[in-house]
Design a protein around this motif. Structure first.
Motif, PDB file in Angstrom:
ATOM      1  N   ARG A  36     -32.580 -45.110  99.959  1.00 56.21           N
ATOM      2  CA  ARG A  36     -31.635 -44.692  98.925  1.00 56.21           C
ATOM      3  C   ARG A  36     -32.319 -44.748  97.566  1.00 56.21           C
ATOM      4  N   ALA A  37     -31.859 -43.869  96.681  1.00 61.03           N
ATOM      5  CA  ALA A  37     -32.256 -43.923  95.274  1.00 61.03           C
ATOM      6  C   ALA A  37     -31.005 -44.145  94.442  1.00 61.03           C
ATOM      7  N   ALA A  38     -31.071 -45.096  93.518  1.00 67.96           N
ATOM      8  CA  ALA A  38     -29.958 -45.358  92.601  1.00 67.96           C
ATOM      9  C   ALA A  38     -30.471 -45.116  91.186  1.00 67.96           C
ATOM     10  N   ILE A  39     -29.901 -44.108  90.510  1.00 64.25           N
ATOM     11  CA  ILE A  39     -30.445 -43.634  89.241  1.00 64.25           C
ATOM     12  C   ILE A  39     -29.354 -43.633  88.172  1.00 64.25           C
ATOM     13  N   VAL A  40     -29.652 -44.242  87.018  1.00 68.12           N
ATOM     14  CA  VAL A  40     -28.735 -44.198  85.888  1.00 68.12           C
ATOM     15  C   VAL A  40     -28.839 -42.819  85.244  1.00 68.12           C
ATOM     16  N   CYS A  41     -27.700 -42.161  85.017  1.00 71.48           N
ATOM     17  CA  CYS A  41     -27.711 -40.791  84.500  1.00 71.48           C
ATOM     18  C   CYS A  41     -26.752 -40.610  83.329  1.00 71.48           C
ATOM     19  N   PHE A  42     -27.115 -39.700  82.452  1.00 72.63           N
ATOM     20  CA  PHE A  42     -26.231 -39.282  81.367  1.00 72.63           C
ATOM     21  C   PHE A  42     -25.078 -38.487  81.982  1.00 72.63           C
ATOM     22  N   PRO A  43     -23.833 -38.747  81.599  1.00 72.71           N
ATOM     23  CA  PRO A  43     -22.691 -38.118  82.291  1.00 72.71           C
ATOM     24  C   PRO A  43     -22.635 -36.604  82.186  1.00 72.71           C
ATOM     25  N   GLY A  44     -23.219 -36.034  81.125  1.00 75.63           N
ATOM     26  CA  GLY A  44     -23.132 -34.589  80.942  1.00 75.63           C
ATOM     27  C   GLY A  44     -23.751 -33.771  82.054  1.00 75.63           C
ATOM     28  N   ILE A  45     -24.741 -34.351  82.746  1.00 75.14           N
ATOM     29  CA  ILE A  45     -25.426 -33.572  83.787  1.00 75.14           C
ATOM     30  C   ILE A  45     -24.524 -33.296  84.984  1.00 75.14           C
ATOM     31  N   PHE A  46     -23.403 -33.987  85.070  1.00 73.60           N
ATOM     32  CA  PHE A  46     -22.537 -33.841  86.235  1.00 73.60           C
ATOM     33  C   PHE A  46     -21.490 -32.734  86.081  1.00 73.60           C
ATOM     34  N   TYR A  47     -21.392 -32.145  84.873  1.00 72.99           N
ATOM     35  CA  TYR A  47     -20.387 -31.088  84.712  1.00 72.99           C
ATOM     36  C   TYR A  47     -20.916 -29.869  83.952  1.00 72.99           C
ATOM     37  N   ARG A  48     -22.074 -29.949  83.313  1.00 77.28           N
ATOM     38  CA  ARG A  48     -22.568 -28.801  82.564  1.00 77.28           C
ATOM     39  C   ARG A  48     -22.958 -27.668  83.499  1.00 77.28           C
ATOM     40  N   GLY A  49     -22.976 -26.447  82.960  1.00 76.04           N
ATOM     41  CA  GLY A  49     -23.299 -25.267  83.756  1.00 76.04           C
ATOM     42  C   GLY A  49     -24.780 -24.963  83.753  1.00 76.04           C
ATOM     43  N   GLY A  50     -25.128 -23.705  84.017  1.00 78.52           N
ATOM     44  CA  GLY A  50     -26.512 -23.264  83.979  1.00 78.52           C
ATOM     45  C   GLY A  50     -27.378 -23.878  85.066  1.00 78.52           C
ATOM     46  N   ALA A  51     -28.613 -24.208  84.684  1.00 78.95           N
ATOM     47  CA  ALA A  51     -29.580 -24.749  85.642  1.00 78.95           C
ATOM     48  C   ALA A  51     -29.091 -26.059  86.247  1.00 78.95           C
ATOM     49  N   GLU A  52     -28.402 -26.864  85.456  1.00 78.57           N
ATOM     50  CA  GLU A  52     -27.929 -28.161  85.972  1.00 78.57           C
ATOM     51  C   GLU A  52     -26.885 -27.966  87.066  1.00 78.57           C
ATOM     52  N   GLN A  53     -26.042 -26.947  86.923  1.00 80.93           N
ATOM     53  CA  GLN A  53     -25.072 -26.660  87.978  1.00 80.93           C
ATOM     54  C   GLN A  53     -25.785 -26.220  89.258  1.00 80.93           C
ATOM     55  N   LYS A  54     -26.829 -25.419  89.119  1.00 81.08           N
ATOM     56  CA  LYS A  54     -27.571 -24.957  90.290  1.00 81.08           C
ATOM     57  C   LYS A  54     -28.263 -26.117  91.011  1.00 81.08           C
ATOM     58  N   ILE A  55     -28.763 -27.081  90.227  1.00 80.31           N
ATOM     59  CA  ILE A  55     -29.401 -28.256  90.843  1.00 80.31           C
ATOM     60  C   ILE A  55     -28.354 -29.104  91.558  1.00 80.31           C
TER      61      ILE A  55
END
Length: 518
Positions: free
Chosen positions: A350-369
């Motif tokens: 498992r990987a447990a990674i602290v993330c900025f919340p914006g990456i979970f709802y923004r569109g564009g490339a981040e949505q594709k990922i």
């Protein structure tokens, strides 16, 4: 002495050291001298203990340097990774610090000798540059040699006064607690984000437990943005040594923090042959390609930093990023770190990674990922944490848990934003909070307003939005109003008002009648 008492005493003594050198050293720089002195003391005591081998008749610090044979030195370096002569031990240097007119140059020479002792040995890379940020000749210490020596002596004496017995027997993480205290007091004033350099111990504990959950053994543990090494070391603290078979691996881009991470490994009795911390940019100059995969990955990468991204056309063919078919935005490298970690993760880990919340709802490339991660069933859990848990930022971050061995295609969301204890400057997670999160993570049971497992189809229908708030309904904390009781109360109130008006009218009429009669 309890852990709370040890921590309070440590903070009091560090603050006393700060008072002794106040006004002469910038707080951020002062941090380096305190941590460097702590490290110098630790490796001195640890090395002396190794030489003495438990023989109480031997006191290495009192031996003359001349008794050290080349064979003794060679054997010690092969085992410990470095060598310190008796006269160079912290205890001896600190004892004469206030009267030593060449203290600053003596220390510089000692640190050079310790690092040079590893030259030509397997530990050379792990020892080289460890004292680079403990610059004893810097003008930051003062303009004259006398000023420099006064302040260095104050730091050495202060660290010598820490009386907690053997480092390994402490109830607290001495180095981690000292670092955390210094970061919390100086990060804001120094204009630096402490969150970039240090993950608080309570958050580190949660991340380590998520990554190591139910693993009876892991080949090794890895942090692609290692910082001071606190996340890696929490794994050692929370689990027995033998569970992590082949050691601790990490990469760090900041040179000062890279040195701190290596110091931290030694301070936690992880020998040079059991850790591998490398310096460099993880996204463009990744190390450990020959060491992967890793059974456990923990990380708190920098939030939304810029990276070269699509300006380097070769990266889209990089095995780490190619499967997603798109690169993370140049202005937001968050998902580049996520994809890097995923590519280094083993099929059982498992990987447990602290993330900025914006990456979970923004569109564009981040949505594709996000779509790539969900379609391939890599996202096990997304956890939203309370705000103000990190030094230097009030952001309410998320933890992304990745897995390549999920038993189903559901993704779990946990809203832990209400779990925190208010401290003086920052919020903290208590052990009870961590236990509550881990219990929900373990059993995957839906809990109203706290945890919800969502089907792949629902995520796809929602454009692969992975925001916790989109799936865990917030608890309505508004007061429930009984309309019937409120209406009855209003009727009573209106009746009382009518009665008061009638009484007032009667009084007014009586007064007016009395005035006419007069």
């Amino acid at each position: 002495m309890t852990s709370a008492q040890q921590r309070a005493e440590l903070q009091r003594q560090i603050w006393q050291i700060a008072n002794d050198v106040r006004g002469s050293i910038d707080g951020w720089d002062f941090k380096q001298y305190v941590l460097g002195a702590l490290f110098y003391r630790f490796i001195s005591e640890n090395f002396a203990s190794y030489i003495e081998g438990g023989d109480e008749s031997i006191n290495y610090a009192e031996l003359p340097d001349t008794v050290i044979t080349p064979e003794i030195k060679d054997d010690a370096i092969k085992t410990k990774g470095y060598f310190i002569y008796p006269s160079d031990l912290f205890v001896n240097v600190a004892a004469n610090a206030t009267t030593n007119e060449s203290l600053n140059t003596d220390l510089a020479s000692i640190f050079t000798d310790i690092e040079a002792s590893a030259n030509g040995y397997p530990s050379e890379r792990d020892i080289k540059g460890l004292f680079a940020d403990f610059d004893t000749t810097s003008n930051r210490l003062g303009n004259t040699v006398k000023d420099k020596n006064l302040r260095l002596a104050a730091v050495l004496k202060g660290v010598a006064g820490l009386n907690f017995g053997k480092f390994q027997d402490n109830k607290i993480d001495l180095f981690g607690d000292a670092y955390e205290f210094l970061i919390s007091n100086y990060a804001a004033n120094a204009g630096k984000s402490g969150g970039e350099f240090f993950t608080p111990q309570h958050v580190s504990k949660l991340i380590a437990m998520l990554a190591m959950h139910k693993q009876t053994s892991v080949n090794k543990i890895y942090d692609p943005a290692a910082g001071s090494g606190s996340l890696l070391l929490q794994a050692k603290k929370q689990f027995e040594d033998h569970i992590i078979e082949d050691g601790f691996f990490g990469q760090e881009i900041n040179h000062t923090t890279y040195n701190l991470a290596r110091m931290n490994m030694f301070l936690h009795n992880i020998n040079y042959d059991k850790f591998n911390i490398q310096l460099g940019n993880t996204l463009t100059e990744p190390h450990f390609g020959d060491d992967k995969p890793f059974d456990a990955i923990v990380s708190n990468p920098p939030y939304s930093v810029k990276w070269i991204g699509s300006d380097d056309p070769t990266l889209i063919n990089d095995e780490r990023f190619a499967p997603a078919g798109v690169l993370a935005p140049k202005s937001k490298a968050d998902f580049a770190f996520v994809l890097h970690a995923l590519s280094y993760l083993s099929s059982k880990g498992r990987a447990a990674i602290v993330c900025f919340p914006g990456i979970f709802y923004r569109g564009g490339a981040e949505q594709k990922i996000r779509q790539y991660l969900v379609d391939n069933n890599y996202v096990e859990t997304v956890i939203s944490l309370a705000p103000n848990l990190f030094f230097g930022t009030t952001i309410a971050v998320n933890i992304l848990v990745l897995s390549k061995h999920k038993p189903d295609t559901k993704t779990q969301f946990i809203d832990a934003s209400g779990l925190f204890k208010k401290e003086t400057n920052n919020n903290t997670l208590t052990d009870a909070h961590i236990d509550e999160i881990m219990q929900a993570f373990d059993n995957k049971t839906d809990i109203a307003h706290f945890a919800q497992s969502v089907s792949f189809e629902a995520l796809a229908a929602n454009d692969y939005n992975l925001s916790v708030s989109s799936y865990v309904e917030a608890k309505d904390t508004r007061e429930v109003v009984d309309i019937g009781a409120l209406n009855a109360e209003l009727k009573t109130t209106v009746a009382k008002i009518d009665q008061l008006r009638a009484e007032i009218d009667a009084i007014v009429s009586e007064i007016e009648g009395a005035e006419i009669d007069a």
